[in-house]
Scaffold this motif. Structure first.
Motif, mmCIF file in Angstrom:
data_model
loop_
_atom_site.group_PDB
_atom_site.id
_atom_site.type_symbol
_atom_site.label_atom_id
_atom_site.label_comp_id
_atom_site.label_asym_id
_atom_site.label_seq_id
_atom_site.Cartn_x
_atom_site.Cartn_y
_atom_site.Cartn_z
ATOM 1 N N ASN A 123 0.795 -1.234 0.000
ATOM 2 C CA ASN A 123 0.000 0.000 0.000
ATOM 3 C C ASN A 123 0.827 1.285 0.000
ATOM 4 O O ASN A 123 0.264 2.370 -0.082
ATOM 5 C CB ASN A 123 -0.994 0.000 1.164
ATOM 6 N N ASP A 124 2.166 1.182 0.066
ATOM 7 C CA ASP A 124 3.001 2.374 -0.145
ATOM 8 C C ASP A 124 3.142 2.645 -1.649
ATOM 9 O O ASP A 124 3.754 3.639 -2.046
ATOM 10 C CB ASP A 124 4.379 2.217 0.508
ATOM 11 N N HIS A 125 2.600 1.748 -2.478
ATOM 12 C CA HIS A 125 2.651 1.845 -3.950
ATOM 13 C C HIS A 125 4.076 1.786 -4.484
ATOM 14 O O HIS A 125 4.315 2.141 -5.635
ATOM 15 C CB HIS A 125 1.941 3.109 -4.459
ATOM 16 N N GLU A 126 5.040 1.365 -3.643
ATOM 17 C CA GLU A 126 6.399 1.231 -4.188
ATOM 18 C C GLU A 126 7.123 -0.058 -3.832
ATOM 19 O O GLU A 126 8.081 -0.410 -4.503
ATOM 20 C CB GLU A 126 7.250 2.455 -3.822
ATOM 21 N N THR A 127 6.658 -0.771 -2.799
ATOM 22 C CA THR A 127 7.312 -2.039 -2.471
ATOM 23 C C THR A 127 6.701 -3.142 -3.337
ATOM 24 O O THR A 127 5.520 -3.465 -3.207
ATOM 25 C CB THR A 127 7.111 -2.392 -0.984
ATOM 26 N N PRO A 128 7.477 -3.699 -4.282
ATOM 27 C CA PRO A 128 6.901 -4.691 -5.192
ATOM 28 C C PRO A 128 6.797 -6.078 -4.551
ATOM 29 O O PRO A 128 7.582 -6.424 -3.669
ATOM 30 C CB PRO A 128 7.897 -4.720 -6.352
ATOM 31 N N THR A 129 5.817 -6.843 -5.011
ATOM 32 C CA THR A 129 5.702 -8.240 -4.553
ATOM 33 C C THR A 129 6.551 -9.186 -5.401
ATOM 34 O O THR A 129 6.752 -10.335 -5.028
ATOM 35 C CB THR A 129 4.249 -8.728 -4.665
ATOM 36 N N GLY A 130 6.984 -8.706 -6.561
ATOM 37 C CA GLY A 130 7.731 -9.568 -7.483
ATOM 38 C C GLY A 130 6.869 -10.149 -8.594
ATOM 39 O O GLY A 130 7.382 -10.771 -9.523
ATOM 40 N N LEU A 131 5.547 -9.964 -8.523
ATOM 41 C CA LEU A 131 4.657 -10.592 -9.517
ATOM 42 C C LEU A 131 4.893 -10.071 -10.934
ATOM 43 O O LEU A 131 4.890 -10.856 -11.889
ATOM 44 C CB LEU A 131 3.186 -10.396 -9.112
ATOM 45 N N ALA A 132 5.123 -8.758 -11.071
ATOM 46 C CA ALA A 132 5.312 -8.209 -12.428
ATOM 47 C C ALA A 132 6.525 -8.854 -13.090
ATOM 48 O O ALA A 132 6.475 -9.253 -14.261
ATOM 49 C CB ALA A 132 5.459 -6.690 -12.379
ATOM 50 N N GLY A 133 7.610 -8.962 -12.348
ATOM 51 C CA GLY A 133 8.824 -9.575 -12.897
ATOM 52 C C GLY A 133 8.613 -11.033 -13.258
ATOM 53 O O GLY A 133 9.066 -11.503 -14.300
ATOM 54 N N TYR A 134 7.912 -11.736 -12.399
ATOM 55 C CA TYR A 134 7.614 -13.154 -12.648
ATOM 56 C C TYR A 134 6.835 -13.319 -13.955
ATOM 57 O O TYR A 134 7.180 -14.147 -14.791
ATOM 58 C CB TYR A 134 6.813 -13.717 -11.468
ATOM 59 N N LEU A 135 5.800 -12.497 -14.124
ATOM 60 C CA LEU A 135 4.963 -12.614 -15.323
ATOM 61 C C LEU A 135 5.747 -12.226 -16.570
ATOM 62 O O LEU A 135 5.707 -12.916 -17.593
ATOM 63 C CB LEU A 135 3.712 -11.734 -15.184
ATOM 64 N N ARG A 136 6.501 -11.124 -16.492
ATOM 65 C CA ARG A 136 7.274 -10.664 -17.664
ATOM 66 C C ARG A 136 8.296 -11.707 -18.070
ATOM 67 O O ARG A 136 8.439 -12.010 -19.249
ATOM 68 C CB ARG A 136 8.006 -9.368 -17.334
ATOM 69 N N ARG A 138 8.158 -14.716 -17.808
ATOM 70 C CA ARG A 138 7.514 -15.871 -18.415
ATOM 71 C C ARG A 138 6.772 -15.518 -19.697
ATOM 72 O O ARG A 138 6.082 -16.364 -20.266
ATOM 73 C CB ARG A 138 6.570 -16.512 -17.393
ATOM 74 N N GLY A 139 6.882 -14.273 -20.132
ATOM 75 C CA GLY A 139 6.258 -13.877 -21.394
ATOM 76 C C GLY A 139 4.753 -13.707 -21.299
ATOM 77 O O GLY A 139 4.039 -13.809 -22.305
ATOM 78 N N ILE A 140 4.250 -13.462 -20.098
ATOM 79 C CA ILE A 140 2.803 -13.284 -19.903
ATOM 80 C C ILE A 140 2.479 -11.794 -19.892
ATOM 81 O O ILE A 140 3.060 -11.039 -19.109
ATOM 82 C CB ILE A 140 2.362 -13.959 -18.588
ATOM 83 N N SER A 141 1.583 -11.382 -20.788
ATOM 84 C CA SER A 141 1.275 -9.947 -20.883
ATOM 85 C C SER A 141 -0.210 -9.642 -20.745
ATOM 86 O O SER A 141 -0.594 -8.487 -20.617
ATOM 87 C CB SER A 141 1.777 -9.394 -22.218
ATOM 88 N N ARG A 142 -1.055 -10.675 -20.808
ATOM 89 C CA ARG A 142 -2.511 -10.445 -20.711
ATOM 90 C C ARG A 142 -3.064 -11.152 -19.481
ATOM 91 O O ARG A 142 -2.900 -12.371 -19.334
ATOM 92 C CB ARG A 142 -3.209 -10.956 -21.975
ATOM 93 N N LEU A 143 -3.704 -10.375 -18.613
ATOM 94 C CA LEU A 143 -4.173 -10.918 -17.336
ATOM 95 C C LEU A 143 -5.685 -10.859 -17.235
ATOM 96 O O LEU A 143 -6.308 -9.868 -17.636
ATOM 97 C CB LEU A 143 -3.572 -10.123 -16.173
ATOM 98 N N THR A 144 -6.255 -11.905 -16.677
ATOM 99 C CA THR A 144 -7.671 -11.926 -16.311
ATOM 100 C C THR A 144 -7.712 -12.090 -14.800
ATOM 101 O O THR A 144 -7.016 -12.946 -14.246
ATOM 102 C CB THR A 144 -8.391 -13.099 -17.007
ATOM 103 N N LEU A 145 -8.487 -11.215 -14.147
ATOM 104 C CA LEU A 145 -8.529 -11.254 -12.681
ATOM 105 C C LEU A 145 -9.947 -11.536 -12.188
ATOM 106 O O LEU A 145 -10.925 -11.097 -12.799
ATOM 107 C CB LEU A 145 -8.068 -9.915 -12.084
ATOM 108 N N ALA A 146 -10.020 -12.243 -11.058
ATOM 109 C CA ALA A 146 -11.303 -12.465 -10.381
ATOM 110 C C ALA A 146 -10.992 -12.781 -8.934
ATOM 111 O O ALA A 146 -9.865 -13.135 -8.592
ATOM 112 C CB ALA A 146 -12.059 -13.617 -11.030
#
Ligand code: VGL
Ligand code: ZN
Length: 199
Positions: A123-136, A138-146
């Motif tokens: 919630n500080d909007h700057e500490t990353p969880t690492g998810l963006a790097g993981y997805l990138r 792996r070549g994943i660019s389109r996400l569906t969320l629920a």
């Protein structure tokens, strides 16, 4: 399909009826999400995972009551009932969720002093969880969320996904919201503004 992933947000007992921070009809997302899981090659789950006495709990702030807002060093923070405490039944995924094929579980909210709604940033909007790097990576660019809840963790995750350059769709039938002080309408509008497809 290649390049796509389903991100299942916080389908945990505490957000379902009978749980500590129950979302109305929260368990009704389970069959919808199970059908989505079958259709996606890549599935990622998030799990709200707080230490006991977490700073987002009203019980950690003398005199405070759940659902009021306080100022934290990183900004305004809603206070919640104690929920999703690490290792408890409330923090476990709903028993009906067919999560076996999930390739990654991102845990969030585990730092005592900071909450994390988004799957990407605390919630500080700057500490990353690492998810963006993981997805990138792996070549994943389109996400569906629920998942749960529409107006908190799902919305924050979808908006951050857009900020990180991912395409993002939210399947509303597979989400339920908390709706605190009009947060459903506000966060739905913010998702649209951010370029999130609501389907
Ligand atoms: C959530 C409030 C507190 C959510 C998590 O999953 O939407 N909401 N922690
Ligand atoms: Zn939480």
């Amino acid at each position: 399909m290649a390049g796509e992933a389903l991100i299942v947000i916080d389908v945990q007992n505490d957000f379902c009826p009978g749980g500590a921070l129950a979302v109305t009809d929260g368990d009704q997302v389970v069959p919808v999400i199970n059908r989505l899981i079958q259709r996606f090659e890549h599935v990622v789950l998030t799990q709200d995972w707080h230490p006991a006495g977490h700073s987002s709990f009203a019980s950690s702030h003398p005199g405070a009551t759940p659902f009021e807002t306080v100022d934290m060093p990183y900004g305004a923070q809603t206070l919640w009932p104690d929920h999703c405490v690490q290792g408890t039944k409330g923090a476990t995924f709903h028993a009906g969720l067919e999560w076996t094929r999930a390739e990654l579980v991102i845990r969030k909210g585990f730092r005592q002093a900071i909450d994390s709604y988004s799957a990407f940033f605390e919630n500080d909007h700057e500490t990353p969880t690492g998810l963006a790097g993981y997805l990138r990576e792996r070549g994943i660019s389109r996400l569906t969320l629920a998942g749960l809840a529409t107006d908190f963790c799902v919305a924050y995750s979808a908006i951050d996904a857009r900020r990180q350059g991912f395409e993002a769709s939210v399947v509303l039938e597979g989400c339920r919201g908390i709706d605190l002080d009009g947060s459903m309408a506000a966060m739905t509008a913010k998702m649209r503004e951010a370029g999130v497809a609501l389907v």
